[in-house]
Scaffold this active site. Structure first.
Site, PDB file in Angstrom:
ATOM      1  N   LYS A 126      -0.915 106.321  77.761  1.00  0.00           N
ATOM      2  CA  LYS A 126      -0.473 105.099  78.452  1.00  0.00           C
ATOM      3  C   LYS A 126       1.054 104.956  78.449  1.00  0.00           C
ATOM      4  O   LYS A 126       1.648 104.565  79.452  1.00  0.00           O
ATOM      5  CB  LYS A 126      -1.127 103.879  77.808  1.00  0.00           C
ATOM      6  N   GLY A 160     -12.435  96.727  77.572  1.00  0.00           N
ATOM      7  CA  GLY A 160     -13.666  95.955  77.824  1.00  0.00           C
ATOM      8  C   GLY A 160     -14.003  95.961  79.297  1.00  0.00           C
ATOM      9  O   GLY A 160     -13.135  96.207  80.149  1.00  0.00           O
ATOM     10  N   ASP A 194      -4.588 108.203  73.089  1.00  0.00           N
ATOM     11  CA  ASP A 194      -4.782 107.268  74.199  1.00  0.00           C
ATOM     12  C   ASP A 194      -3.501 106.439  74.430  1.00  0.00           C
ATOM     13  O   ASP A 194      -3.066 106.260  75.572  1.00  0.00           O
ATOM     14  CB  ASP A 194      -5.974 106.358  73.883  1.00  0.00           C
ATOM     15  N   VAL A 242     -16.737 100.286  82.432  1.00  0.00           N
ATOM     16  CA  VAL A 242     -15.778  99.757  83.426  1.00  0.00           C
ATOM     17  C   VAL A 242     -16.420  99.721  84.825  1.00  0.00           C
ATOM     18  O   VAL A 242     -16.246  98.747  85.580  1.00  0.00           O
ATOM     19  CB  VAL A 242     -14.473 100.584  83.440  1.00  0.00           C
TER      20      VAL A 242
END
Ligand code: NAI
Ligand SMILES: N[C@@H](CC=O)C(=O)O
Ligand code: NA
Length: 436
Positions: free
Chosen positions: A205, A302, A201, A14
């Site tokens: 979130k 990504g 994960d 990132v």
């Protein structure tokens, strides 16, 4: 116009994407932000990598604390990940009066209450668009775009790795381990991929979304979490036959008595748009009382998609840098003193419907025994398939879809059905959501 100086902590997937996009779109971004946004310092423990990505003209160090202490830095971008050193760095940056942008959902879901309280006290911003659903501007939508609504529920495919695994397994019949390796090679997976496949994960979130949708604290420790490792491909196939898709969903619903906060494989009608979200794509449905159902779709993982969200936060922070803290959007959407102490309900209190698969003796009267137990528990059946017993076999599979009930009711009925002598082994149970 004087540039705003950014210190980047971590120049991996990132961080690298952020560096590249900021450079490539410098002119466009400056026109939006009102002044240039410059990464002037980069810290990465892999200095060789930092040198390769950032090149000349940027201060490079392997000591992230040096960047956080640098008086020339206005905004610290934390892209290291994890709850360890990242927490220390973020709290130190806040203490030093710097704004923070982070993609670290684990950190915010687990330590967010402490971090946002510290930021509030210091009058600095902590922006985190990249932490949920990568490039999709879901934080912006929940915090600003939907602020007229009483948000009633939200549900999302918010882990690209697991959605990629489920899609590849279904479409290409590839084995789980092979697809996971591919997801790792593509840069989708967490440093520890059990965070992806065990649903942790996604739980991070949905915890963050739940807090800003309902004006409650982060309550990750109370979330119910199931991943995809126990999912049997036979259930993916049966679900298809019944007109459903199985997706790993993060779900949060506001109820008068508390909040539902859960992650688990979920059957959703195949005709819903979200049921057709494939690969590493993410999608979130948010239902507000005024707006109804809204859907947000895009790349959830990504380098560049996530960088897109990091840089959007940098633009926001740059614009509001000189604003009075009272004129900024509150970190968690609601004014800090308006955050309500509404608790997460235990999973036994969740309202949902069920997919049940059981192996039974192929005898007359079996179905009647099962349906009687369900009826006595107040659970009605929406659909059912009974597989023809193969030639010479004495057992067969029954698959049932139920209407809405409370989980503890379903648990009690399942225990009674499993105790029937004609029912073999454990019943497979998956939750279903209509998402309407
Ligand atoms: N990869 C993705 O698609 C997404 C990642 N995120 C989050 O973004 C954050 C970064 O993830 P990635 O870029 O994928 O990780 P990564 O592993 O590719 O990059 C992390 C970088 O931090 C460096 N690092 C580790 N410890 C350090 C330390 N003590 N001091 C200085 N540098 C250190 C590593 O050398 C590495 O270059 C994580 O919080 C992750 O959960 C969020 C959304 C999407
Ligand atoms: N590992 C995560 C990366 C983005 O948050 C995912 O697979 O979604
Ligand atoms: Na996002």
């Amino acid at each position: 116009m004087k540039p705003i100086n950014v210190g980047l902590l971590g120049i991996g997937t990132v961080g690298g994407g952020t560096f590249t996009v900021l450079k490539r779109n410098e002119e466009e971004i400056t026109r939006r932000a009102g002044r240039p946004i410059r990464i002037t310092a980069v810290a990465d423990k892999n200095l060789e990598l930092a040198r390769k990505v950032a090149g000349e003209g940027v201060k490079l160090t392997d000591d992230a604390f040096a960047v956080v202490a640098d008086p020339e830095i206005d905004i610290v971008v934390e892209l290291i990940g994890g709850y360890g050193i990242a927490k220390e760095l973020v709290l130190k940056a806040i203490e030093n009066g710097k704004h923070v942008v982070t993609a670290n959902k684990a950190l915010l879901a687990v330590h967010g209450n402490e971090i946002f309280a510290a930021a509030q006290k210091k009058g600095v911003m902590v922006a985190f668009e990249a932490a949920v659903a990568g490039g999709i501007p879901i934080i912006k939508a929940l915090r600003e775009g939907l602020s007229a609504n009483r948000i009633q529920w939200l549900a999302g495919i918010i882990n690209g790795t697991t959605n990629f695994i489920l899609s590849e397994m279904r479409d290409k019949g590839l084995p789980f381990a092979e697809v996971l390796k591919e997801a790792q090679a593509l840069g989708y997976a967490e440093a520890d991929p059990t965070f992806d496949i065990e649903g942790i994960d996604a739980a991070h979130k949905v915890t963050i979304m739940s807090a800003i949708a309902f004006g409650v604290p982060m309550q990750f420790e109370a979330a119910h979490i199931e991943g995809i490792t126990a999912l049997d491909s036979v259930d993916i196939a049966y679900a298809e036959q019944l007109g459903y898709r199985i997706k790993l969903l993060g779900i949060s619903r506001m109820r008068p008595e508390g909040i539902e906060l859960r992650v688990h494989p979920t059957l959703i009608p195949a005709k819903r748009l979200i049921a057709n979200v494939e690969g590493a794509m993410n999608a979130v449905v948010v239902h507000g009382d005024a707006v109804g159902a809204t859907l947000y779709y895009g790349k959830g993982a990504g380098a560049e998609p996530t960088a897109s969200a990091v840089i959007a936060d940098l633009v926001d922070v740059t614009r509001l840098h000189t604003a009075d803290p009272e004129h900024r959007v509150p970190h968690l959407a609601f004014q800090p003193e308006q955050v309500r102490d509404l608790k997460v309900l235990p999973i036994e209190e969740v309202h949902t419907s069920y997919y049940l698969r059981m192996r039974v003796d192929d005898k007359p009267g079996v179905l009647a025994d099962i349906t009687r137990i369900l009826a006595d528990s107040g659970i009605s059946i929406e659909a059912m398939i009974q597989k023809e017993a193969p030639e010479g076999a004495s057992q067969t599979d029954i698959i049932m879809l139920t209407h809405l009930t409370i989980e503890k009711n379903a648990n009690a009925a399942i225990t009674k059905i499993e105790a029937l002598p004609v029912v073999q082994g454990k019943i497979t149970r998956l939750r279903m959501e209509s998402l309407q």
